[in-house]
Structure formats: C-alpha cells, structure tokens
Design a protein around this motif. Sequence first.
Motif, PDB file in Angstrom:
ATOM      1  N   ARG A 511       0.830  -1.217   0.000  1.00 47.77           N
ATOM      2  CA  ARG A 511       0.000   0.000   0.000  1.00 47.77           C
ATOM      3  C   ARG A 511       0.860   1.261   0.000  1.00 47.77           C
ATOM      4  N   ARG A 512       1.865   1.278   0.850  1.00 49.65           N
ATOM      5  CA  ARG A 512       2.722   2.465   0.938  1.00 49.65           C
ATOM      6  C   ARG A 512       3.446   2.722  -0.386  1.00 49.65           C
ATOM      7  N   ILE A 513       3.942   1.658  -0.996  1.00 47.09           N
ATOM      8  CA  ILE A 513       4.653   1.815  -2.273  1.00 47.09           C
ATOM      9  C   ILE A 513       3.705   2.353  -3.341  1.00 47.09           C
ATOM     10  N   GLY A 514       2.483   1.831  -3.374  1.00 47.28           N
ATOM     11  CA  GLY A 514       1.504   2.310  -4.339  1.00 47.28           C
ATOM     12  C   GLY A 514       1.192   3.779  -4.154  1.00 47.28           C
ATOM     13  N   LYS A 515       0.955   4.193  -2.932  1.00 49.26           N
ATOM     14  CA  LYS A 515       0.634   5.603  -2.658  1.00 49.26           C
ATOM     15  C   LYS A 515       1.809   6.502  -3.015  1.00 49.26           C
ATOM     16  N   SER A 516       3.025   6.046  -2.739  1.00 47.41           N
ATOM     17  CA  SER A 516       4.206   6.831  -3.087  1.00 47.41           C
ATOM     18  C   SER A 516       4.319   6.996  -4.594  1.00 47.41           C
ATOM     19  N   GLY A 517       4.047   5.928  -5.345  1.00 45.49           N
ATOM     20  CA  GLY A 517       4.103   6.001  -6.804  1.00 45.49           C
ATOM     21  C   GLY A 517       3.120   7.001  -7.366  1.00 45.49           C
ATOM     22  N   VAL A 518       1.916   7.044  -6.806  1.00 38.95           N
ATOM     23  CA  VAL A 518       0.900   8.013  -7.248  1.00 38.95           C
ATOM     24  C   VAL A 518       1.403   9.431  -7.019  1.00 38.95           C
ATOM     25  N   SER A 519       1.993   9.674  -5.856  1.00 37.02           N
ATOM     26  CA  SER A 519       2.486  11.015  -5.526  1.00 37.02           C
ATOM     27  C   SER A 519       3.637  11.431  -6.436  1.00 37.02           C
ATOM     28  N   ILE A 520       4.574  10.513  -6.686  1.00 36.20           N
ATOM     29  CA  ILE A 520       5.762  10.841  -7.472  1.00 36.20           C
ATOM     30  C   ILE A 520       5.417  11.081  -8.934  1.00 36.20           C
ATOM     31  N   TYR A 521       4.544  10.273  -9.491  1.00 39.71           N
ATOM     32  CA  TYR A 521       4.265  10.355 -10.935  1.00 39.71           C
ATOM     33  C   TYR A 521       3.214  11.396 -11.282  1.00 39.71           C
ATOM     34  N   GLY A 522       2.384  11.794 -10.329  1.00 43.73           N
ATOM     35  CA  GLY A 522       1.440  12.877 -10.577  1.00 43.73           C
ATOM     36  C   GLY A 522       0.589  12.647 -11.806  1.00 43.73           C
ATOM     37  N   ASP A 523       0.581  13.628 -12.740  1.00 42.10           N
ATOM     38  CA  ASP A 523      -0.264  13.498 -13.921  1.00 42.10           C
ATOM     39  C   ASP A 523       0.309  12.514 -14.942  1.00 42.10           C
ATOM     40  N   ARG A 524       1.483  11.922 -14.653  1.00 39.88           N
ATOM     41  CA  ARG A 524       2.042  10.876 -15.520  1.00 39.88           C
ATOM     42  C   ARG A 524       1.810   9.490 -14.925  1.00 39.88           C
ATOM     43  N   VAL A 525       0.871   9.403 -14.026  1.00 44.25           N
ATOM     44  CA  VAL A 525       0.667   8.160 -13.292  1.00 44.25           C
ATOM     45  C   VAL A 525       0.225   7.020 -14.208  1.00 44.25           C
ATOM     46  N   GLY A 526      -0.378   7.373 -15.342  1.00 42.53           N
ATOM     47  CA  GLY A 526      -0.803   6.340 -16.275  1.00 42.53           C
ATOM     48  C   GLY A 526       0.342   5.500 -16.800  1.00 42.53           C
ATOM     49  N   GLU A 527       1.567   6.056 -16.777  1.00 45.19           N
ATOM     50  CA  GLU A 527       2.730   5.322 -17.281  1.00 45.19           C
ATOM     51  C   GLU A 527       3.034   4.086 -16.446  1.00 45.19           C
ATOM     52  N   ILE A 528       2.668   4.100 -15.167  1.00 46.06           N
ATOM     53  CA  ILE A 528       2.960   2.950 -14.296  1.00 46.06           C
ATOM     54  C   ILE A 528       1.663   2.351 -13.753  1.00 46.06           C
ATOM     55  N   ALA A 529       0.588   2.457 -14.535  1.00 45.36           N
ATOM     56  CA  ALA A 529      -0.720   1.989 -14.059  1.00 45.36           C
ATOM     57  C   ALA A 529      -0.692   0.514 -13.684  1.00 45.36           C
ATOM     58  N   ALA A 530      -0.051  -0.326 -14.510  1.00 43.75           N
ATOM     59  CA  ALA A 530      -0.016  -1.765 -14.219  1.00 43.75           C
ATOM     60  C   ALA A 530       0.760  -2.045 -12.935  1.00 43.75           C
ATOM     61  N   GLU A 531       1.849  -1.321 -12.733  1.00 45.90           N
ATOM     62  CA  GLU A 531       2.641  -1.486 -11.511  1.00 45.90           C
ATOM     63  C   GLU A 531       1.840  -1.079 -10.279  1.00 45.90           C
ATOM     64  N   LEU A 532       1.176   0.062 -10.368  1.00 43.04           N
ATOM     65  CA  LEU A 532       0.356   0.515  -9.237  1.00 43.04           C
ATOM     66  C   LEU A 532      -0.791  -0.445  -8.974  1.00 43.04           C
ATOM     67  N   ALA A 533      -1.393  -0.940 -10.042  1.00 41.73           N
ATOM     68  CA  ALA A 533      -2.503  -1.882  -9.877  1.00 41.73           C
ATOM     69  C   ALA A 533      -2.055  -3.108  -9.098  1.00 41.73           C
ATOM     70  N   MET A 534      -0.861  -3.617  -9.422  1.00 41.37           N
ATOM     71  CA  MET A 534      -0.349  -4.779  -8.711  1.00 41.37           C
ATOM     72  C   MET A 534      -0.161  -4.476  -7.230  1.00 41.37           C
ATOM     73  N   HIS A 535       0.427  -3.307  -6.912  1.00 38.32           N
ATOM     74  CA  HIS A 535       0.662  -2.981  -5.507  1.00 38.32           C
ATOM     75  C   HIS A 535      -0.651  -2.813  -4.742  1.00 38.32           C
ATOM     76  N   PHE A 536      -1.631  -2.167  -5.365  1.00 32.02           N
ATOM     77  CA  PHE A 536      -2.898  -1.971  -4.657  1.00 32.02           C
ATOM     78  C   PHE A 536      -3.698  -3.277  -4.568  1.00 32.02           C
ATOM     79  N   GLU A 537      -3.565  -4.155  -5.570  1.00 32.11           N
ATOM     80  CA  GLU A 537      -4.197  -5.480  -5.461  1.00 32.11           C
ATOM     81  C   GLU A 537      -3.613  -6.231  -4.273  1.00 32.11           C
ATOM     82  N   GLN A 538      -2.275  -6.312  -4.222  1.00 26.14           N
ATOM     83  CA  GLN A 538      -1.630  -7.043  -3.135  1.00 26.14           C
ATOM     84  C   GLN A 538      -1.811  -6.328  -1.793  1.00 26.14           C
ATOM     85  N   GLY A 539      -2.044  -5.027  -1.863  1.00 25.35           N
ATOM     86  CA  GLY A 539      -2.299  -4.268  -0.643  1.00 25.35           C
ATOM     87  C   GLY A 539      -3.759  -4.270  -0.230  1.00 25.35           C
ATOM     88  N   LEU A 540      -4.587  -5.051  -0.946  1.00 20.91           N
ATOM     89  CA  LEU A 540      -6.023  -5.205  -0.642  1.00 20.91           C
ATOM     90  C   LEU A 540      -6.767  -3.878  -0.683  1.00 20.91           C
TER      91      LEU A 540
END
Length: 894
Positions: A511-540
């Motif tokens: 969960r923490r890694i996912g939230k950090s990725g959202v903050s860092i990538y900002g309006d470019r967050v779509g570039e790592i959508a699959a990565e974030l999806a995995m972290h939030f899936e595993q983070g329930l």
Amino acid sequence: MAPTAQVRFGEFRFDARNECLWRGPDAIALRPKAFAVLKHLVEHPRQLVTKQQLLDAVWPDTFVSDAVLKDSIRQLREALGDDASSPRYIETAHRRGYRFIGQITDDQPRAQVPTVVSAGVTLLGRDAELARMCGWVDRALGGERQIVFVTGEPGIGKTTLVNALLQQASTIPQVRIARGQCLEEYGAGEAYLPVLDALSRLGRGPWAERVVEALRRHAPAWLLELPSLLPAADRVELGQQAGGATRERMLREMAEALESLTAEAPAILVLEDLHWSDYSTLDLIAYLGRRRDPARLMVIGTYRPVDVILGDHPLKGVKRELQAHGLCHELPLEYLTEDAIWQYLERRFPGHALPKRVARLIHNRTEGNPLFMVNLVEYLVAEAFIIRDEEMWRLRGGPVEMEPGVPDNIRQLIEKQIERLSADERRVLEGASVVGMECSTVAIGAGLAEPPDWVEEHCEALVRRHQFLSPARIVELPDGSITPRYRFAHVLYLEVPYGLLPAMRRVEIHRRIGKSGVSIYGDRVGEIAAELAMHFEQGLDYPRAAQYLTQAAANATHRSAHHEAASLARRGLQALAMLSETSERDEQELNLRLTLGVSVMAIRGFAAAEVEEVYTRALELCERRAGCPQAFMVRWLLGLFRYFRAELHAAHAIAGQLLDLARESTDTLVRIEAHRACGVTLVDLGQFEEAMAHLDTVTQLYQSGRRSRQISFGQDPKVMADCYAARALWALGEPDQALARVERAMSCAHELSHVETLVIANHFATHIQQLRGEASATQERAETVIALADEYGLELWSAFGHIYRGWAVAEQGQADQGIDELRRGLAAYEATGARLWRGHSLGLLARALARAGRVEDARSTVAEAIVLVQQTGEQASMTELRRVKGALSKMRPG
C-alpha cells in the motif's frame, strides 16, 4: 598521461584534446561532465581516484551530491558497455571512489574475452554452449537473423551464459545490445514490457540519438510508449502521427525499426524470463522470426521450461511454430558435472587442501545447479566448514562431519543467508522484495517508511558483499528526484524474503509503495498503471486497484495488446467484485466490460460466446442510469454479436432500439450508425428496398471527405453503406449498379487508407463479382483480401477470402483444389463462432462439388445450406441457393 594524448582501450579511442570518444568510426555522445570524469580517470590509470578528488576536478567550487557523480559514472558505463559487477574499464571502490582498469595502449583495439561473467561466478562447464552461441552471432553478423531460446531451471546459469556471450559480442564494432526483463508480478498484463524496457535502456545509451530517430521514423506508436525518450512538446504531434495503432501495426513498426538499426550496425536483443512474458512480446518474437528480410539481428530469450509446460504458457506454441519452420534455435542447459564443481573449487580456493569428496558432496546436494553450488560454497565458508589458516584453505573436520550441517535445498540456504543479515539489512531486503525485481531506494524507503539514504546505505552493503542485489543505476523520477535503482541478482533472492514476510506486513508495504508512486508520478501516473494496480491489489486496496487496472487495460488497448487488455480487465472486475455497489463502481465496471468486450472480439471473433455475457451485463449497467452515454455503443456491439451469430431478428430488434435512441440525439454520427445497423440487418433479412432507404440515409448524413469517428470498430460507415447497398441492388436486379456501388466503396476505402475498412470493401467487391460469375476477377480480389487480412490478423475476413478463392479456383477447372480450400475456409470461419453467411458459403461448396462430378455430395450440401438459412432468416442467400439446387436437380450423378 598527458591531457592532450590520444589513447586506446578496448575498442575505444579517447581523444582528450578534441574531447571525443570514438568506437570504431563512430563518435559516442557524452555529456561534458561525464567526459570530464572519464578524462580524469584515464589520466590516472590503475589508481584509486576518490569521490572527493573527482568532485573537485570536475565540479570545482560547486557543491554537488554523490548522486550526480554516480549518474556520470552510470552514463560512462552505458556508453562503454561496461558492467559494474564485472567491470572491464571502471571499477568501483566501495564508499571511496573509482579506478580505471582498462588496458591503455596506442595500438589498434584488441578484442577482450573476460572469464568472469557475474559477481563471483566463473563460467564453468559451458564452453560448448558458448561456442554454439558465438556461431549464431556470426550468422547474425552476416545478415541471417537469429532467434535463440536459452532454457533451463532456476539457477542453472542462463543469465551467466548470456552475460558471457554479451561480453564477447561487445567487442564487435558498433554492436548494439539491449536487454529487457519479464516480471512475474506483471505477467501477461503489461504489453511489450521487456521490449519497452530494452528500448528504454538502449535509448539512454551511446546510440540514443540514432535509436530515437529510428523509432520516430519507423515506429512512432512505440516511441509514444517511451516518455523518457520523448520531450513532452513532441508527444502531441507524434500522437497524431501514430494514432490508431493496431496490433499488426505495432509488430510491423518494431520489425522495421530494428531492421533499420541493424542496417547500420548489428543488434542483440535479450529478453529474460519469458515464462513470465505477456502475449504481445511473444507475438513480436514470432513476427521477427518469420520475417524474411535480411537483418543483422539476434534475439535471445531465456525461460524455465517446466513453468512453460506446466502452465501451458503460449510461449510453448510460439517456439513450436518457429522450430517447425527452422526459424529458431533452442539451447537447453544441463546441470554442472562433479568435475566442473571441482574446477570451481580450485579457482575459488587457490592452493587449497580440500579433499575431492567435497566436490562430490556439493554435487549430490545441489545436483550441479550452479546458483545453489555457489551459495552452498559461500555458506560453507561462512559457517567455518571451509577455513583458511596461515598456509591454505582446508576443511575443518571432514566431509562426514560437514554433511549434517548442509541445507537440503536452495530455499533453505537462502533463508539461512537472510538469518545472518543484520536486522536493518533484512528489513531493506524485505522491502525490496515487495517493490519487485528492480527496486529504487525511493520505493523501498516508501514501503518501509524510512529515508532513501538509509535504504541506499544498506543496499550498498549487500552489493559490496555480492549478496542478493546487483549494483545500482541512477534514474530520474518524474518529480525530478534522482534515485539509485538496484536489481535482484536472481529471482529466488526475491521470492524467498517475500515469502517470509508476514501477510499483513506485506499488505502494508504494498500500500505504501503504491501511494508513493501516485504522488511521485502525478499526472504521468498512467505510465505505471499496471505497476500501481499490482501494488494496490496485493495491498487489498480494491478501489485503487480497480482504478489503475482500468487505466492499465486502456493502455493495453491503445497498444492493440488485446490479450493483456482482457487479462487486466478481468482482474479489474475481480477487484470491483469486492466492493459494494455504487454508481461510481457501476461506471468502472461498465468501462472495464467495454474494454473486455472489444478485446475478446479481437481475439476470438465477433461471435465469441463470452461477448454475449460481457455486453448483456454492460447493458444492465447502462439501464441503471438515465442518459448513460455508453448505452448506444453497448447496444451497437451487442447487435454486432447477434448479427454475426446469424440471430438476425434479434439483431434487427436492437437496430430498432438504436434508431429510437438516435431520434433523441443531436449527434449526427449516432444517427449514421443507427441507420447503418438497420440497413445492414434488413439486407440479410431480404427486405431490400427498406434497407436501401436506411443505407441511402447514411450516405446523405455522412460528411463527404471526412472519416467518421470510430463508433463501431473503425469501419467507415459510408463505405459499409455502399457495400451493403451493392448487395441490395444485386438482389433487386441491378447488377451493373451493384458493381458501380461497390467500386465506389472501394475508391473511398483507398482514399481513407484504413486497413479494416479496405479489407471489408474488398470482401464485398469479391462477393459481387462472384455473384456475377466472374471467376478470375473473384480470385484476384480474394487474394487481396487474404493478403491484407493475414497481415493485420483479421481472421474472419481471411477465412472468407479463402472461401471465395476456393470457389474461383474450382470454377476455373481445378475443382479438387478449390474444394480443399473452400473446406479450410469454412473451418476457419466456424472457429470464430460466427454463423452468418455460412449458408451462402455452403452453396459455393456445392457448386465446386458439382464441378468435380460429386453431384450427390453437392445436393446434400445445398440442402444443408437451405435448412440453415431458413433457421437464421437469411433471405438474401435463399434465391441463390434455390438456383443452385435447381441446377443440381437436372444433373446426373457422376
């Protein structure tokens, strides 16, 4: 060395006076500060140059951090093709500085063939395999493209062998080496992941400018997927150029870009761990293998065969197809022999007094697995079973005393290695294992709630001891921060600490890694959508998981990566199933189902059974909210499914609903598509005059010279209206007008240069000319349909092309050959799940059977066709079938 001298090292020429670095005839682009760092190191060969000395020499009177110096060293290593773990030119003295270790000479460059190929591991027992690989490289250098699969179980040395080959290949002038990694956590969900990874690395290396130029010219759709290589100002213009990329276009673009690059210099593309690959990457490998044009290209893929076989991975089919046509090589790696292990012990412990029974014990416990062997030897040293006294290495006690203390398998051994780490190092390793195979200090720090500097300190300690992690490369994140990114030396080093983490701690770190990725990538967050999806899936965190799975599925659809899009959409639906029903949740489910439906249609055909379930549920969601903007599209797609299933009355009922919606809409395009749906179904139902009224309305509403938006599947509505109008005109007794109308459709399709529209227009032109009995013209048109449809993966239209060509061949005197092709075409068509026009196609087969003198077979075939069209209501086909039946009734059995 004098600062004005010109010297050589390896295949490079260093010209300090003109500030140039050359590799053969090519100048290598280096940033000024990176060149200054290299100059200072070359001027002090074999000497330790401290970090502070470099900072003072290159950045005098300026305060900069160590990260800036590390970034310059990274640039130099990429330019030189150097590896920090087994350097040829720049060696790291941990926490102190750097040392230039290349052999400096004024002579011509000489090839260097290092023996050490990974941290602490010597290439043993692989001479024959390396020789075969070098032979394939030689073929690639001659323009004969090579696809090579290196296979073997975890730890057997696939990467070590590939590294050894690449170190030898790097001495070839101008050779371009790109490496990409498949990742288990993304699997089939991230389209072209290892290829994009490889291109991104290649685009930041010494040939960056040429690589970007080749992508811009030949593969704009790919360059759009690599934002780190493309200035933001260029993205809009390039997006217009690359718009509407299909799967087939993506494959063709990359093939042409690689061939363009290899026309100038040979290239080696390494894709590791293909047992975790996405479908699209495998499609590209197969496509590159089937291309016949010469290319100085070698593609190397590594994978674990057991994972592929047991998981029924699509790689199995790709490899079989390429092997069947002699288009690839497979190099399976066997375990090391006892003699090879003894050779390793002699190199690891020079002048030792170890008994040979130690090699036998290690072989028995490891079965010759190189990774397990090396780790076991280091364990024996750490546990003081192998010790060094004042004279030599020897065994404490004997093999009998040592054996009970040896772990049974490599996972237990890795667990023991983890136990010996400090508490802080264990925490960092756990956090890194959650991030993934490549892990930045920023992401690890976010997961552990620790500062990146603290993380880097412990990562560097592991790297220095050659434990778990490989050396870092510096990357710049979208928020402008610079961070080291480390890599696990082997996937087992990731899997074991990840598996040891308590479940809830693992969830929190994700969960923490996912939230950090959202903050860092900002309006470019779509570039790592699959990565974030995995972290939030595993983070329930199911709401965020669904959000980013929806974005990732849309990204895959944009790349025409329909297998990946479907996989992501299904995962998104699973995440939504965990949430209570709300209007926002319904909106997400609707978007995911639209993506899933389009992908399933692309993969399995318009009439695939899953399509009905997907769009029926989507329609339920639309009906829950008044004025749902997607309602028209969902009904249109559901009608398309019914139409190709030959459920014509149901399809016509849906067309009526579309017309009702269109009457309430001010959108001209909605009205066009509604009238098209009505006209199309009415033609097949045999209501030709009413159909013509709707089809003519489409033409009137259509804005001349302007391509319609893709409300349906990219088929231009005016072209489609003219095609169906030609069918109606034929049935109304106007064969010349029918031909003129379909020719008009063809002309418009050529102007639009839209592939699917052009294929379908050619199909209907083929159909009209078949009705006119023009066999030669029908064959010519059918071959155009086949060529275009096969190139762009349009299986349904390819099947029809074979059906019509089979009829034409039979009509021209080769009845048996025509019958065979007709049957193959019918089988391919039925495989899509479609039933529409099958009756008409059976009528063509009946005519071919009659040509062959098989009158009874022809009669039974046409009888089957008539029963079928009576069931489906395809009155447009009935007149022709009755004519065939009448002609057959007058023939005598042969």
